[in-house]
Design a protein around this motif. Sequence first.
Motif, mmCIF file in Angstrom:
data_model
loop_
_atom_site.group_PDB
_atom_site.id
_atom_site.type_symbol
_atom_site.label_atom_id
_atom_site.label_comp_id
_atom_site.label_asym_id
_atom_site.label_seq_id
_atom_site.Cartn_x
_atom_site.Cartn_y
_atom_site.Cartn_z
ATOM 1 N N GLU A 54 0.823 -1.219 0.000
ATOM 2 C CA GLU A 54 0.000 0.000 0.000
ATOM 3 C C GLU A 54 0.855 1.266 0.000
ATOM 4 O O GLU A 54 0.613 2.191 -0.767
ATOM 5 N N ALA A 95 2.571 1.667 -3.323
ATOM 6 C CA ALA A 95 1.638 2.046 -4.394
ATOM 7 C C ALA A 95 1.283 3.522 -4.327
ATOM 8 O O ALA A 95 1.118 4.188 -5.358
ATOM 9 N N ALA A 96 1.168 4.031 -3.118
ATOM 10 C CA ALA A 96 0.781 5.431 -2.958
ATOM 11 C C ALA A 96 1.809 6.373 -3.570
ATOM 12 O O ALA A 96 1.495 7.509 -3.905
ATOM 13 N N ARG A 97 3.035 5.879 -3.713
ATOM 14 C CA ARG A 97 4.095 6.750 -4.239
ATOM 15 C C ARG A 97 4.358 6.556 -5.730
ATOM 16 O O ARG A 97 5.204 7.236 -6.315
ATOM 17 N N VAL A 98 3.650 5.619 -6.362
ATOM 18 C CA VAL A 98 3.828 5.395 -7.800
ATOM 19 C C VAL A 98 3.234 6.566 -8.579
ATOM 20 O O VAL A 98 2.123 6.993 -8.292
ATOM 21 N N ILE A 138 -2.411 -0.565 -11.225
ATOM 22 C CA ILE A 138 -1.660 -1.187 -10.135
ATOM 23 C C ILE A 138 -2.487 -2.340 -9.568
ATOM 24 O O ILE A 138 -3.693 -2.186 -9.315
ATOM 25 N N LEU A 143 -2.562 -4.769 -6.412
ATOM 26 C CA LEU A 143 -1.987 -4.690 -5.076
ATOM 27 C C LEU A 143 -2.028 -6.016 -4.333
ATOM 28 O O LEU A 143 -3.100 -6.638 -4.221
#
Lengths: 438, 438
Positions: A337, A340-343, A349, A351
């Motif tokens: 998580e 992913a938040a920084r992609v 995506i 997860l």
Amino acid sequence: MVLRLDAGDPGFEQGFLALLAQKREVSVDVDEAVASIIAGVREQGDAALIDYTARFDGHTVAPAGLAFTADEIDRAVAAVEPEAMAALRLARDRIEAYHRAQVPQDHETTDAAGVRLGWRWNAIDSVGLYVPGGKASYPSSVLMNAVPAKVAGVERVVMVVPTPGGELNPLVLAAARLAGVDEIYRIGGAQAVAALAYGTQTIRPVVKIVGPGNAYVAAAKRRVFGQVGIDMIAGPSEVLILADATANPDWVAADLLAQAEHDEAAQSILITSSPDLAEAVAAAVEAQLATLPRAEIARASWRDHGAIVTVPSLEAALPLSDRIAPEHLEIEAEDAEALAARVRNAGAIFLGSHTPEAVGDYVAGSNHVLPTARSARFSSGLGVLDFMKRISVLRCDPASLAAIGPAAVTLGRVEGLEGHARSVAIRLEASRRADAGA
Amino acid sequence: MVLRLDAGDPGFEQGFLALLAQKREVSVDVDEAVASIIAGVREQGDAALIDYTARFDGHTVAPAGLAFTADEIDRAVAAVEPEAMAALRLARDRIEAYHRAQVPQDHETTDAAGVRLGWRWNAIDSVGLYVPGGKASYPSSVLMNAVPAKVAGVERVVMVVPTPGGELNPLVLAAARLAGVDEIYRIGGAQAVAALAYGTQTIRPVVKIVGPGNAYVAAAKRRVFGQVGIDMIAGPSEVLILADATANPDWVAADLLAQAEHDEAAQSILITSSPDLAEAVAAAVEAQLATLPRAEIARASWRDHGAIVTVPSLEAALPLSDRIAPEHLEIEAEDAEALAARVRNAGAIFLGSHTPEAVGDYVAGSNHVLPTARSARFSSGLGVLDFMKRISVLRCDPASLAAIGPAAVTLGRVEGLEGHARSVAIRLEASRRADAGA
């Protein structure tokens, strides 16, 4: 042997750049042939369609037979196994629900100056959907393209699909029926694109053309762009998996191969913080290849375009992932998580370890038409917005024009566009005279 | 004499089709020259930029002089009249407010099956903005392109603008400063597009290129598409005015001429339910041309591409308007609101007699970069979404994968993609074994 890179090696940046620059598609120059096919359809209409269909698809069709009849579609639907029909129906319903949330809101506001402004979205009048024939004739793609168009409110969705030797996968017709496609024609190639763009005696033209196709179809779409809208030109599919030591190597290998089996130009990349996982996945890929029906294709893709990259931490993988801007990004890691938040750049995506990309290809509801070849840096997957357009709406009254109009007069004059300035000034003067007279 | 059509005439449909099919642009084939310029910049970097700038813009610049310095921009800002600066500031603030309302929402939901799905929008990393040099160097266009990019959150907005003979309109630099442009380079043409797409020693590459330009710029943008994203290729500007007997003929004429003065290829069309208004507007256009500074251009545009169409009612004009799909649509009529609500294809609608299109060009806040050449049938004006992209996000857990996964296995198998099916099945089996063991 698959390409192996280690972010700790001195030659890493060079190796990574080479991976990024890899050319996976042979561009075939079919532009002249396509220009002549389009000209043929524009001049001869149905007659040209019938001629090209005989020549390229090897079957003869009369003008009245260009369209599939409701009876033919009924028979195709009846020929589909109930289990497959139920799966298609589940996919359709979920795709519909997901895309319904994408329908944009209109906007209208009256600001402090009294100017009313906003915008209104509405659907494109008609859309053509190209569906490849033969083996690449995927019912899931029919749903992914047609359902968002219908959710957007497109009144007329027209499908074209070549039927080499007169054969067609009945699932494609069943998917079209489920998606609410309005017309289906048994034509393909550049001739089908030309018919959609310019119309023939039998086929009314559409306003936008979407859907994947071979080099001829892609070249034809580029050529008719302007006459009609087109979607992106899709390249070979790709997956990037970020995985740490907690990932299951067999599952990771299965996902890499699911991508690789698409075609030889597909690309599967693993970036991992665990050298042990890297080894285990490499071995699992070989083991699974032994029993995969499309092993020959998957092996070529993995050998020529696959890669396993080791990094000190998945944190360190994020900038690499953003540079790749993968069509599909799976994150099978403990802190999936947070990562992913920084992609910033990816088409979609997936997860955690229980979200194989294939579930998104078929039934999750999100769209499987996604930006390839690093274009996720600047574009998005297919969605409802691709089938709508926004009209901006503006209204001034004398008072609000008096408030903001003088600045428009000033800017018109400094840009040397006196006619622009006058079109505003003539109204301001009239208002002033009216006020003075009152 | 301007073209006159009457919807009641038997030859009307033919005349209208001819109007729709009018080719207003001479397409110049500069593709080979552009290919060589791009190759030059890719090979030689700054040296090529300097060489082409000397050749095409007639002035010599050192690598260190490619970028405008903060001092140079300060001096330009100081040279702008306070009234113009205030007008630019008003425009900037209103454009920012309008576009802020376009910033899209992220979406996330967990559905009945337990699947978490949604999407996330984020800004494109960097954008290049092409600004034409010389007379077409419009500060308003700088605002219209750069402000939405900054509202979207683009971190790096890079402007390129040629300075023929070393000259540049200081208003362009002032607008760039107001819009928050991060870097400005004094280069133009295909070489500037190449530098933005591929980078040089001095200029880091961007991810997407927007903004209008001549045939070289347009051809270069087409060529670098894929390496970077591009916006639409803009054609000559156009206005359609729907007016009834209540409209002011002088105002309608002023609006037609504001469009016509852009360039000879611009198009101004009036559709009216009032034959008297038609005559009065035709006369007012001639009268106003007598004193218009750009009369020569406006007269050529009006003569070659203008039209006055009479219809029995404005109701009857709506289908014609939708077929034209005008970039700008003015409705100066009693029931403007009701008519506007039924418009399907237009870039922007300007409602009522007090909303000249020029107010939208400059200060209303809506964007003046709008779809031309009938492309409003399938596309929208420039907005915040053009500077963002959507990443879809999907997460299953074992339970939700068990709910929807079997349908994905079925569809993978019927599509002949066993690897897809296995990537789901391998997880479903593991869950079943775990459940059995528990």
